[in-house]
Design an enzyme around this catalytic site. Structure first.
Site, mmCIF file in Angstrom:
data_model
loop_
_atom_site.group_PDB
_atom_site.id
_atom_site.type_symbol
_atom_site.label_atom_id
_atom_site.label_comp_id
_atom_site.label_asym_id
_atom_site.label_seq_id
_atom_site.Cartn_x
_atom_site.Cartn_y
_atom_site.Cartn_z
ATOM 1 N N LEU A 35 57.694 71.464 81.630
ATOM 2 C CA LEU A 35 59.003 70.924 81.253
ATOM 3 C C LEU A 35 59.897 70.701 82.477
ATOM 4 O O LEU A 35 61.045 70.298 82.337
ATOM 5 C CB LEU A 35 59.692 71.870 80.265
ATOM 6 C CG LEU A 35 59.011 71.999 78.895
ATOM 7 C CD1 LEU A 35 59.758 72.988 78.011
ATOM 8 C CD2 LEU A 35 58.910 70.644 78.207
ATOM 9 N N THR A 73 53.263 75.401 90.910
ATOM 10 C CA THR A 73 53.018 76.338 89.823
ATOM 11 C C THR A 73 51.535 76.712 89.797
ATOM 12 O O THR A 73 50.759 76.306 90.676
ATOM 13 C CB THR A 73 53.505 75.768 88.473
ATOM 14 O OG1 THR A 73 53.459 76.798 87.490
ATOM 15 C CG2 THR A 73 52.677 74.575 88.024
ATOM 16 N N LYS A 125 50.204 78.613 93.838
ATOM 17 C CA LYS A 125 51.321 79.267 94.538
ATOM 18 C C LYS A 125 50.892 80.001 95.810
ATOM 19 O O LYS A 125 51.673 80.117 96.752
ATOM 20 C CB LYS A 125 52.045 80.237 93.602
ATOM 21 C CG LYS A 125 52.843 79.557 92.499
ATOM 22 C CD LYS A 125 53.641 80.595 91.718
ATOM 23 C CE LYS A 125 54.497 79.945 90.649
ATOM 24 N NZ LYS A 125 55.384 80.916 89.985
ATOM 25 N N GLU A 151 61.442 84.826 103.691
ATOM 26 C CA GLU A 151 61.085 86.245 103.606
ATOM 27 C C GLU A 151 60.570 86.625 102.220
ATOM 28 O O GLU A 151 59.659 87.435 102.087
ATOM 29 C CB GLU A 151 62.290 87.119 103.983
ATOM 30 C CG GLU A 151 62.617 87.110 105.459
ATOM 31 C CD GLU A 151 61.440 87.537 106.327
ATOM 32 O OE1 GLU A 151 60.783 88.548 105.988
ATOM 33 O OE2 GLU A 151 61.160 86.851 107.318
ATOM 34 N N GLY A 156 53.094 95.210 84.858
ATOM 35 C CA GLY A 156 52.285 94.288 85.644
ATOM 36 C C GLY A 156 52.589 94.419 87.119
ATOM 37 O O GLY A 156 53.730 94.702 87.502
ATOM 38 N N ALA A 157 51.559 94.219 87.959
ATOM 39 C CA ALA A 157 51.731 94.389 89.407
ATOM 40 C C ALA A 157 51.253 93.169 90.186
ATOM 41 O O ALA A 157 50.871 93.273 91.347
ATOM 42 C CB ALA A 157 50.980 95.641 89.871
#
Length: 265
Positions: free
Chosen positions: A14, A60, A64, A76, A124-125
Site C-alpha cells: 500500500l 521491504t 532489507k 546508525e 521476537g528477536a
C-alpha cells in the site's frame, strides 16, 4: 522526482497509494511505484534503479539486509539493526536509513504518551525487534525485556536488554505495561498466537507491528479480555512519513496518508 518501493512479492504493498496521496495533497508532481525484484535478479539493483531515475526508494521484505552492500553510507540505526528500509540518492550516492523504529515509536506515543516509566516486553528477536528496541531505549527508563523462542537468536544483539524465553515471559506477563509482538505470528492466514495471555494484567496495552489483518489473533484475544490494543498501521504510516522527510526535507500530510491506507484495509 520519482520514488518506489522494492520487494518480492510487492503487489500487495500500500506504499504507492499512500505516498501518491501525500504528493497529491501537497501539489507535488512526484510519483511513487512498486518494483518487484526477485532474489536472483538483485545483483542488478543499481541498473534497475538507475534506469528508473529514482531519487529514493523504500526497501521491504526480503531485501532489507541484502541492499546494504550496495549502499555508500548507512545511518546508525541501520548499523544497529543490520537492515535498511529507506534509501536516498544524492548525486549518485546511495545513503541507507532505517525508519521502522522511529515509525513504530511515533505511532505508539499517540496511544501511550507516557512511555518514560513503562515496563515493555518485546516478543521476537529479529530485525524488527532490534529496530524497535533501539528506538524505545531513547524514551524508556526501565530496561527493555525481549522474549524469543530460541535464545540463539540473541547472539547478534548488541543492545542491553533483558533476554528471556517465551515461557519466562508468559509467567511474568502481569509485570508489563506494554507487550509488542514483532514476530510474523498472525500475519495473513497464520492464526498462531506466540504467547499465552492468561496472565495478562487488565491495564496492559497489547501491540502488534502487523496491520494486515487489522487485528491479529493476539490483538483479538487481548481485546476480548478488555485490554487496550494497537496494531501496526501507525508504524507503516509514520515510517513512510519519515522516509518522505528524509527524501525531501519537508513534512508530509500524515492524516491523509493514514486515511488513504485505511480505505484499503
Amino acid at each position: 522526482m520519482k520514488y518506489a518501493v522494492i520487494g518480492n512479492p510487492i503487489d500487495h504493498s500500500l506504499s504507492p497509494v499512500m505516498h501518491n496521496a501525500n504528493f497529491a495533497a501537497l501539489n507535488d508532481l512526484s510519483s511513487y511505484e512498486a518494483i518487484n525484484i526477485r532474489n536472483e535478479d538483485f545483483h542488478r539493483i543499481k541498473e534497475i534503479i538507475n534506469d528508473k531515475a529514482l531519487s529514493g526508494f523504500n526497501v521491504t521484505i526480503p531485501h532489507k539486509e541484502r541492499i546494504i552492500p550496495y549502499l555508500d553510507e548507512i545511518d546508525e540505526q541501520s548499523k544497529t539493526v543490520g537492515a535498511v528500509n529507506t534509501v536516498k540518492i544524492v548525486d549518485g550516492k546511495w545513503i541507507g536509513y532505517n525508519t521502522d523504529g522511529i515509525g513504530y515509536v511515533t505511532g505508539l506515543r499517540q496511544v501511550y504518551p507516557d512511555l518514560e516509566d513503562a515496563y515493555i516486553l518485546i516478543l521476537g528477536a529479529g530485525g524488527a525487534s532490534k529496530g524497535l528496541a533501539n528506538e524505545l531505549k531513547k524514551f524508556v527508563r526501565p530496561k527493555l525485556t525481549v522474549a524469543n523462542r530460541s535464545m540463539d537468536r540473541f547472539e547478534s544483539w548488541q543492545l542491553e536488554v533483558n533476554k528471556i524465553s517465551l515461557q519466562e515471559a508468559e509467567a511474568a506477563l502481569s509485570e508489563f505495561d506494554i507487550i509488542i509482538n514483532t514476530t510474523p505470528a498472525g500475519m495473513n492466514q497464520n492464526k498462531e498466537v506466540i504467547i499465552n495471555l492468561d496472565n495478562l494484567d487488565s491495564h496492559t496495552l497489547v501491540s502488534d507491528i502487523v496491520y494486515v489483518p487489522f487485528k491479529t489473533p493476539i490483538l483479538e484475544i487481548a481485546e476480548a479480555k478488555g485490554n487496550p490494543i494497537h496494531n501496526g498501521l501507525d508504524m507503516f504510516v509514520y515510517q513512510g512519513a519519515e522516509s518522505y522527510r528524509i527524501w525531501t526535507g519537508e513534512l508530509p500530510q500524515i492524516q491523509i496518508m493514514k486515511d488513504t491506507v485505511l480505505k484499503y484495509l
